[in-house]
Design a protein around this motif. Structure first.
Motif, PDB file in Angstrom:
ATOM      1  N   CYS A  31       0.823  -1.213   0.000  1.00 52.31           N
ATOM      2  CA  CYS A  31       0.000   0.000   0.000  1.00 52.31           C
ATOM      3  C   CYS A  31       0.858   1.263   0.000  1.00 52.31           C
ATOM      4  N   SER A  32       2.013   1.214   0.668  1.00 47.21           N
ATOM      5  CA  SER A  32       2.863   2.405   0.737  1.00 47.21           C
ATOM      6  C   SER A  32       3.513   2.742  -0.594  1.00 47.21           C
ATOM      7  N   THR A  33       3.537   1.788  -1.523  1.00 48.36           N
ATOM      8  CA  THR A  33       4.132   2.092  -2.826  1.00 48.36           C
ATOM      9  C   THR A  33       3.230   2.961  -3.700  1.00 48.36           C
ATOM     10  N   MET A  34       1.951   3.023  -3.373  1.00 45.69           N
ATOM     11  CA  MET A  34       1.047   3.840  -4.192  1.00 45.69           C
ATOM     12  C   MET A  34       1.370   5.331  -4.087  1.00 45.69           C
ATOM     13  N   PRO A  35       1.538   5.913  -2.896  1.00 46.41           N
ATOM     14  CA  PRO A  35       1.911   7.337  -2.858  1.00 46.41           C
ATOM     15  C   PRO A  35       3.406   7.592  -3.030  1.00 46.41           C
ATOM     16  N   THR A  36       4.225   6.554  -3.071  1.00 49.85           N
ATOM     17  CA  THR A  36       5.659   6.755  -3.258  1.00 49.85           C
ATOM     18  C   THR A  36       5.925   7.288  -4.661  1.00 49.85           C
ATOM     19  N   GLU A  37       6.673   8.350  -4.750  1.00 47.87           N
ATOM     20  CA  GLU A  37       6.897   9.013  -6.042  1.00 47.87           C
ATOM     21  C   GLU A  37       8.087   8.442  -6.796  1.00 47.87           C
ATOM     22  N   ILE A  38       9.011   7.809  -6.104  1.00 45.64           N
ATOM     23  CA  ILE A  38      10.248   7.367  -6.753  1.00 45.64           C
ATOM     24  C   ILE A  38      10.127   5.895  -7.136  1.00 45.64           C
ATOM     25  N   THR A  42      10.787   5.355 -10.537  1.00 44.69           N
ATOM     26  CA  THR A  42      11.902   5.496 -11.469  1.00 44.69           C
ATOM     27  C   THR A  42      12.615   6.811 -11.171  1.00 44.69           C
ATOM     28  N   TRP A  43      13.896   6.854 -11.425  1.00 42.08           N
ATOM     29  CA  TRP A  43      14.623   8.091 -11.232  1.00 42.08           C
ATOM     30  C   TRP A  43      15.789   8.160 -12.213  1.00 42.08           C
ATOM     31  N   SER A  44      16.119   9.403 -12.555  1.00 42.96           N
ATOM     32  CA  SER A  44      17.224   9.656 -13.471  1.00 42.96           C
ATOM     33  C   SER A  44      17.818  11.016 -13.143  1.00 42.96           C
ATOM     34  N   GLU A  45      19.129  11.109 -13.201  1.00 45.15           N
ATOM     35  CA  GLU A  45      19.829  12.342 -12.849  1.00 45.15           C
ATOM     36  C   GLU A  45      20.472  12.935 -14.092  1.00 45.15           C
ATOM     37  N   MET A  46      20.212  14.195 -14.315  1.00 43.87           N
ATOM     38  CA  MET A  46      20.775  14.921 -15.457  1.00 43.87           C
ATOM     39  C   MET A  46      21.752  15.960 -14.924  1.00 43.87           C
ATOM     40  N   ASP A  47      23.026  15.741 -15.120  1.00 43.83           N
ATOM     41  CA  ASP A  47      24.048  16.667 -14.629  1.00 43.83           C
ATOM     42  C   ASP A  47      24.898  17.227 -15.764  1.00 43.83           C
ATOM     43  N   ASN A  48      24.244  17.505 -16.892  1.00 40.53           N
ATOM     44  CA  ASN A  48      24.983  18.055 -18.012  1.00 40.53           C
ATOM     45  C   ASN A  48      25.378  19.511 -17.766  1.00 40.53           C
ATOM     46  N   LEU A  49      24.540  20.230 -17.025  1.00 39.89           N
ATOM     47  CA  LEU A  49      24.843  21.625 -16.754  1.00 39.89           C
ATOM     48  C   LEU A  49      25.934  21.736 -15.700  1.00 39.89           C
ATOM     49  N   VAL A  50      26.600  22.862 -15.682  1.00 42.88           N
ATOM     50  CA  VAL A  50      27.726  23.033 -14.776  1.00 42.88           C
ATOM     51  C   VAL A  50      27.263  23.287 -13.344  1.00 42.88           C
ATOM     52  N   LEU A  51      26.279  24.125 -13.193  1.00 44.12           N
ATOM     53  CA  LEU A  51      25.872  24.553 -11.857  1.00 44.12           C
ATOM     54  C   LEU A  51      24.601  23.880 -11.365  1.00 44.12           C
ATOM     55  N   THR A  52      23.796  23.415 -12.243  1.00 48.21           N
ATOM     56  CA  THR A  52      22.494  22.895 -11.850  1.00 48.21           C
ATOM     57  C   THR A  52      22.360  21.445 -12.317  1.00 48.21           C
ATOM     58  N   ALA A  53      21.893  20.597 -11.421  1.00 45.17           N
ATOM     59  CA  ALA A  53      21.609  19.196 -11.737  1.00 45.17           C
ATOM     60  C   ALA A  53      20.125  18.945 -11.487  1.00 45.17           C
ATOM     61  N   LEU A 105       3.440   5.493 -11.131  1.00 36.07           N
ATOM     62  CA  LEU A 105       2.344   5.156 -12.048  1.00 36.07           C
ATOM     63  C   LEU A 105       1.345   6.281 -12.232  1.00 36.07           C
ATOM     64  N   TRP A 106       1.450   7.353 -11.438  1.00 34.10           N
ATOM     65  CA  TRP A 106       0.402   8.359 -11.437  1.00 34.10           C
ATOM     66  C   TRP A 106       0.889   9.754 -11.832  1.00 34.10           C
ATOM     67  N   LYS A 107       2.176  10.038 -11.654  1.00 31.54           N
ATOM     68  CA  LYS A 107       2.659  11.394 -11.942  1.00 31.54           C
ATOM     69  C   LYS A 107       4.151  11.367 -12.212  1.00 31.54           C
ATOM     70  N   ASP A 108       4.609  12.466 -12.854  1.00 31.11           N
ATOM     71  CA  ASP A 108       6.021  12.693 -13.150  1.00 31.11           C
ATOM     72  C   ASP A 108       6.503  13.909 -12.376  1.00 31.11           C
ATOM     73  N   CYS A 109       7.715  13.814 -11.824  1.00 32.65           N
ATOM     74  CA  CYS A 109       8.253  14.897 -11.006  1.00 32.65           C
ATOM     75  C   CYS A 109       9.670  15.226 -11.450  1.00 32.65           C
ATOM     76  N   SER A 139      11.101  21.127  -6.126  1.00 36.92           N
ATOM     77  CA  SER A 139      10.549  20.034  -6.923  1.00 36.92           C
ATOM     78  C   SER A 139       9.184  20.418  -7.456  1.00 36.92           C
ATOM     79  N   ASP A 140       8.851  19.852  -8.578  1.00 39.52           N
ATOM     80  CA  ASP A 140       7.566  20.114  -9.217  1.00 39.52           C
ATOM     81  C   ASP A 140       7.051  18.811  -9.803  1.00 39.52           C
ATOM     82  N   CYS A 141       5.795  18.474  -9.484  1.00 39.01           N
ATOM     83  CA  CYS A 141       5.175  17.232  -9.954  1.00 39.01           C
ATOM     84  C   CYS A 141       3.978  17.557 -10.849  1.00 39.01           C
TER      85      CYS A 141
END
Length: 263
Positions: free
Chosen positions: A26-33, A35-46, A53-57, A65-67
């Motif tokens: 049941c706790s996996t339903m509100p869990t947001e993570i 899947t995860w992926s990190e984008m660190d192409n920028l120098v200062l901001t990652a 299954l319900w939203k992207d953040c 953070s924004d979902c």
């Protein structure tokens, strides 16, 4: 400890295991993570991307953070719908399994006899087992899809890794399957054995249990029956002959007496 006490503690332990697994699923339903992926192409901001299954953040290095909810229900792929349906089915079956097990456990004393409680507990164990199977199929398919996309060199989209929600789901599903299997084995054995024992008639004797004691007297009686009949026939014949002889002797005496008187 007797058998009833051991079964009572076993049911309590399995109930704790199954309820813990159900809570994890049941706790996996509100869990947001999931899947995860990190984008660190920028120098200062990652930027970190994660979804379920319900939203992207998305979140940045500043902690903002924004979902966004998935806008279209019919625009999703069929595998997302399948995972949603399986997990919701797993949660519903686990809820009803908890009620059935609470009614059928020996320590609650809510149900009727031990046989009825064993059958109710067996039904709850089956629900726990099916609940765990549904959830583990959903989490395993979702994790395998992420693995295949991540390792596919021809995949052009963004690659995601398996998040914490999938691992929690795997753990909860395993607990549900283990607890439901133990419930099914012990309660099913007790309920089915008691039912089959009640169906045996009082005068019925299981074949092969008392073969020596039941067969030999029958053969002896069967073999002695003709001898008894032959002995009775001989006795009747001898009695008939003795009666005939006695009657002839008495007739001879009676026939001689009038001749003597006549002379």
């Amino acid at each position: 400890m007797n058998y009833r006490t051991v079964m009572m503690y076993t049911e309590i332990g399995c109930f704790v295991v199954c309820v813990s697994g159900w809570i994890l699923v049941c706790s996996t339903m509100p869990t947001e993570i999931w899947t995860w992926s990190e984008m660190d192409n920028l120098v200062l901001t990652a930027a970190n991307y994660y979804s379920n299954l319900w939203k992207d953040c998305v979140s940045d290095s500043t902690g903002v953070s924004d979902c966004k909810e998935i806008p279209s229900l019919f625009g999703l792929n069929w595998d997302i719908h399948m995972c949603r349906a399986l997990i919701i089915t797993s949660i519903i079956l686990g809820f009803f399994a908890s009620i059935l097990v609470l009614v059928g456990m020996k320590c609650t004393k809510i149900g009727g006899s031990d046989v009825v409680n064993a059958k109710v507990t067996f039904a709850g164990g089956i629900n726990y087992l099916i609940s765990g199977m549904c959830s583990i199929i959903a989490f395993s398919y979702f994790g395998n899809k992420l693995r295949a996309e991540f390792q596919d060199p021809s995949f052009r989209g963004q690659r995601f890794e398996i998040g914490v929600g999938v691992y929690i789901g795997w753990g909860g599903s395993t607990l549900l399957i283990v607890g439901g299997l133990i419930y099914t084995i012990f309660a099913g054995k007790e309920g089915c054995y008691s039912s089959s024992k009640e169906k045996i008639r009082p005068g019925y004797r299981i074949p092969g249990t008392y073969v020596t004691a039941s067969v030999k007297p029958t053969i002896k009686n069967y073999m002695s029956a003709p001898r008894t009949e032959a002995g009775e026939s001989r006795k009747s014949r001898s009695s008939n002959m003795s009666s005939v002889t006695h009657s002839s002797v008495s007739f001879g005496r009676s026939s001689k007496t009038p001749a003597t008187d006549y002379v």
